[in-house]
Design a protein around this motif. Sequence first.
Motif, PDB file in Angstrom:
ATOM      1  N   THR A  11      -1.923  -3.470  34.677  1.00  0.00           N
ATOM      2  CA  THR A  11      -0.445  -3.580  34.982  1.00  0.00           C
ATOM      3  C   THR A  11       0.292  -2.492  34.477  1.00  0.00           C
ATOM      4  OG1 THR A  11      -0.262  -5.084  33.230  1.00  0.00           O
ATOM      5  CG2 THR A  11      -0.870  -6.047  34.952  1.00  0.00           C
ATOM      6  N   ALA A  12      -0.311  -1.732  33.493  1.00  0.00           N
ATOM      7  CA  ALA A  12       0.879  -0.694  33.005  1.00  0.00           C
ATOM      8  C   ALA A  12       0.594   0.414  33.958  1.00  0.00           C
ATOM      9  CB  ALA A  12       0.363  -0.407  31.649  1.00  0.00           C
ATOM     10  N   PRO A  13       1.913   1.025  34.363  1.00  0.00           N
ATOM     11  CA  PRO A  13       2.116   1.991  35.101  1.00  0.00           C
ATOM     12  C   PRO A  13       1.441   3.485  34.477  1.00  0.00           C
ATOM     13  CG  PRO A  13       4.139   1.136  35.059  1.00  0.00           C
ATOM     14  CD  PRO A  13       3.338   0.423  33.930  1.00  0.00           C
ATOM     15  N   CYS A  14       0.349   4.030  35.141  1.00  0.00           N
ATOM     16  CA  CYS A  14       0.009   5.367  34.582  1.00  0.00           C
ATOM     17  C   CYS A  14       0.749   6.278  34.121  1.00  0.00           C
ATOM     18  CB  CYS A  14      -1.001   5.673  35.708  1.00  0.00           C
ATOM     19  SG  CYS A  14      -2.630   4.873  36.247  1.00  0.00           S
ATOM     20  N   PHE A  15       1.924   6.451  35.005  1.00  0.00           N
ATOM     21  CA  PHE A  15       2.784   7.318  34.384  1.00  0.00           C
ATOM     22  C   PHE A  15       3.579   7.169  33.005  1.00  0.00           C
ATOM     23  CE2 PHE A  15       5.988   4.390  36.619  1.00  0.00           C
ATOM     24  CZ  PHE A  15       6.853   4.444  35.998  1.00  0.00           C
ATOM     25  N   TRP A  16       3.404   6.232  32.660  1.00  0.00           N
ATOM     26  CA  TRP A  16       4.102   5.678  31.021  1.00  0.00           C
ATOM     27  C   TRP A  16       2.978   6.824  30.231  1.00  0.00           C
ATOM     28  CZ3 TRP A  16       4.713  -0.125  30.360  1.00  0.00           C
ATOM     29  CH2 TRP A  16       5.870  -0.751  30.999  1.00  0.00           C
ATOM     30  N   GLY A  50      -0.312   5.259  21.219  1.00  0.00           N
ATOM     31  CA  GLY A  50       0.761   5.879  20.652  1.00  0.00           C
ATOM     32  C   GLY A  50       2.088   4.970  21.193  1.00  0.00           C
ATOM     33  N   PHE A  51       3.121   6.115  21.568  1.00  0.00           N
ATOM     34  CA  PHE A  51       4.270   5.890  22.201  1.00  0.00           C
ATOM     35  C   PHE A  51       4.084   6.381  23.487  1.00  0.00           C
ATOM     36  CE2 PHE A  51       5.319   6.631  17.718  1.00  0.00           C
ATOM     37  CZ  PHE A  51       5.348   5.135  17.194  1.00  0.00           C
ATOM     38  N   GLY A  52       3.231   6.547  24.053  1.00  0.00           N
ATOM     39  CA  GLY A  52       3.067   6.744  25.583  1.00  0.00           C
ATOM     40  C   GLY A  52       3.929   8.304  25.681  1.00  0.00           C
ATOM     41  N   ASN A  53       4.743   8.177  26.794  1.00  0.00           N
ATOM     42  CA  ASN A  53       5.325   9.473  26.979  1.00  0.00           C
ATOM     43  C   ASN A  53       6.737   9.539  26.316  1.00  0.00           C
ATOM     44  OD1 ASN A  53       7.212   7.506  28.347  1.00  0.00           O
ATOM     45  ND2 ASN A  53       6.764   8.184  30.376  1.00  0.00           N
ATOM     46  N   GLY A  54       6.816   8.487  25.650  1.00  0.00           N
ATOM     47  CA  GLY A  54       8.436   8.731  24.471  1.00  0.00           C
ATOM     48  C   GLY A  54       9.508   8.256  25.225  1.00  0.00           C
ATOM     49  N   ARG A  55       9.260   7.443  26.450  1.00  0.00           N
ATOM     50  CA  ARG A  55      10.463   7.186  27.174  1.00  0.00           C
ATOM     51  C   ARG A  55      10.365   5.590  27.165  1.00  0.00           C
ATOM     52  NH1 ARG A  55      13.358  10.962  29.999  1.00  0.00           N
ATOM     53  NH2 ARG A  55      12.276  12.913  30.286  1.00  0.00           N
ATOM     54  N   VAL A  56      12.041   5.339  27.031  1.00  0.00           N
ATOM     55  CA  VAL A  56      12.222   3.573  27.139  1.00  0.00           C
ATOM     56  C   VAL A  56      11.956   3.163  28.580  1.00  0.00           C
ATOM     57  CG1 VAL A  56      14.086   1.891  26.791  1.00  0.00           C
ATOM     58  CG2 VAL A  56      13.694   4.042  25.392  1.00  0.00           C
ATOM     59  N   PRO A 105      12.601   1.497  32.239  1.00  0.00           N
ATOM     60  CA  PRO A 105      11.294   1.346  32.963  1.00  0.00           C
ATOM     61  C   PRO A 105      10.646   2.731  32.760  1.00  0.00           C
ATOM     62  CG  PRO A 105      13.211   1.684  34.354  1.00  0.00           C
ATOM     63  CD  PRO A 105      13.664   1.717  32.995  1.00  0.00           C
ATOM     64  N   ALA A 106      11.188   3.790  32.483  1.00  0.00           N
ATOM     65  CA  ALA A 106      10.492   5.297  32.563  1.00  0.00           C
ATOM     66  C   ALA A 106       9.233   5.426  31.709  1.00  0.00           C
ATOM     67  CB  ALA A 106      11.475   6.393  32.086  1.00  0.00           C
ATOM     68  N   GLY A 107       9.163   4.514  30.471  1.00  0.00           N
ATOM     69  CA  GLY A 107       8.092   4.595  29.769  1.00  0.00           C
ATOM     70  C   GLY A 107       7.750   3.263  28.983  1.00  0.00           C
ATOM     71  N   PRO A 108       6.780   3.267  28.221  1.00  0.00           N
ATOM     72  CA  PRO A 108       6.526   1.862  27.437  1.00  0.00           C
ATOM     73  C   PRO A 108       7.276   1.541  26.431  1.00  0.00           C
ATOM     74  CG  PRO A 108       5.185   3.602  26.577  1.00  0.00           C
ATOM     75  CD  PRO A 108       6.007   4.183  27.755  1.00  0.00           C
ATOM     76  N   LEU A 109       8.275   2.108  25.893  1.00  0.00           N
ATOM     77  CA  LEU A 109       9.217   1.875  24.686  1.00  0.00           C
ATOM     78  C   LEU A 109      10.239   0.585  25.067  1.00  0.00           C
ATOM     79  CD1 LEU A 109       9.763   5.380  23.123  1.00  0.00           C
ATOM     80  CD2 LEU A 109       7.659   3.827  22.946  1.00  0.00           C
ATOM     81  N   ARG A 110      10.272  -0.207  24.250  1.00  0.00           N
ATOM     82  CA  ARG A 110      11.289  -1.039  24.223  1.00  0.00           C
ATOM     83  C   ARG A 110      12.873  -0.454  23.685  1.00  0.00           C
ATOM     84  NH1 ARG A 110       8.155  -6.368  21.305  1.00  0.00           N
ATOM     85  NH2 ARG A 110       6.414  -6.291  22.707  1.00  0.00           N
ATOM     86  N   GLU A 111      12.474   0.362  22.734  1.00  0.00           N
ATOM     87  CA  GLU A 111      13.866   1.180  22.226  1.00  0.00           C
ATOM     88  C   GLU A 111      13.148   2.446  21.757  1.00  0.00           C
ATOM     89  OE1 GLU A 111      15.452  -0.599  18.618  1.00  0.00           O
ATOM     90  OE2 GLU A 111      13.619  -1.674  18.308  1.00  0.00           O
ATOM     91  N   PRO A 112      13.994   3.494  21.464  1.00  0.00           N
ATOM     92  CA  PRO A 112      13.639   4.841  21.029  1.00  0.00           C
ATOM     93  C   PRO A 112      12.889   4.343  19.612  1.00  0.00           C
ATOM     94  CG  PRO A 112      16.041   4.985  21.753  1.00  0.00           C
ATOM     95  CD  PRO A 112      15.504   3.624  21.841  1.00  0.00           C
TER      96      PRO A 112
END
Length: 340
Positions: free
Chosen positions: A17-22, A172-178, A180-187
Amino acid sequence: MASLPSAGSVRALTMPTAPCFWANDGPLARALAPLSVIGAALTASRVARPGWRAPVPVICCGNVTVGGAGKTTLVLDLARRLSGRGVHILLRGYGGASRGVHRVAPGDPASLVGDEALLLAPVAPTWIGADRAASARAAVAAGAKILLLDDGLQNPTLSKTFSILVIDGRGGFGNGRVLPAGPLREPVATAAVRCQAAVMIGTDMTDARVKLPPALPLLRADLVQDQSIAALAGRRVIAFAGIAIPGKFFDPLRRAGAVLVAARPFPDHHNYTVGELNELLREARTQRAVPVTTPKDAVRLPQAIRDQVTVVGVSLKWSEPSEIDQLLERMVAAAPSAVR
């Protein structure tokens, strides 16, 4: 009688379910970046709200990404190390139907309290509820001397004494974005400043450590499977797992010498249907293979099915075991004398 779904239909139902672009900072992630700014601002506003300050130490094992960093495995480890000191565990109870505060009791099904609560309850008294402050009040009233949170770093209802940032070494932190652009809940920096330590589980494959404040203590641990995995060496296996990162279960089976005839990933906290389970067992019989799953999945299975499946558990192996013991002692040092 309705026919069972085909093997192909099971595979179609179990796509990640996790988007590849994350994982990469590509065009789609950059296009969604403005929404991430809004999401980060909303999280910051929520986290800034004052929470209830419990009269006992509150230790939070949280993460900054969505999905499986290994928080529950860490909580299990810490709860065992704090055994005898009055530790109670608090978590939301994701996937369960219970509403409000509920103390997990013997016989509670996963459909009521969630799968993670059933893994934690045999180790220490466990409470579920979205309002961590309400759960904490109930636990303290029941005699808790230490509160241990599975997740909740972004939940403001309960003030934390000590927070541990849990990091999955693989992602890790994926692409480093919050979101919906990345997997982070916050920076990362915003979350890390509220933490007193970090735990990296697995090899740091993305150099996530360089994104942490240099002064933040970083402990390292690896996931290790229990002894039941040794019996699978050389045997044909059909593995299935409804966890955030199924590869964390499938890959060690291969390394242990199991012959994976099939690896079936399901969504995290997946509620298995009778048809899916019957098909998995039928496929195992046809392939003359052993059906194997995780403890987190096993608690979601009907007992009759569970009895036919081999369960392979996991625990943490610390790079420096003395470090985690010293960390816990520092946490407890500020506790009331009854805890020590």
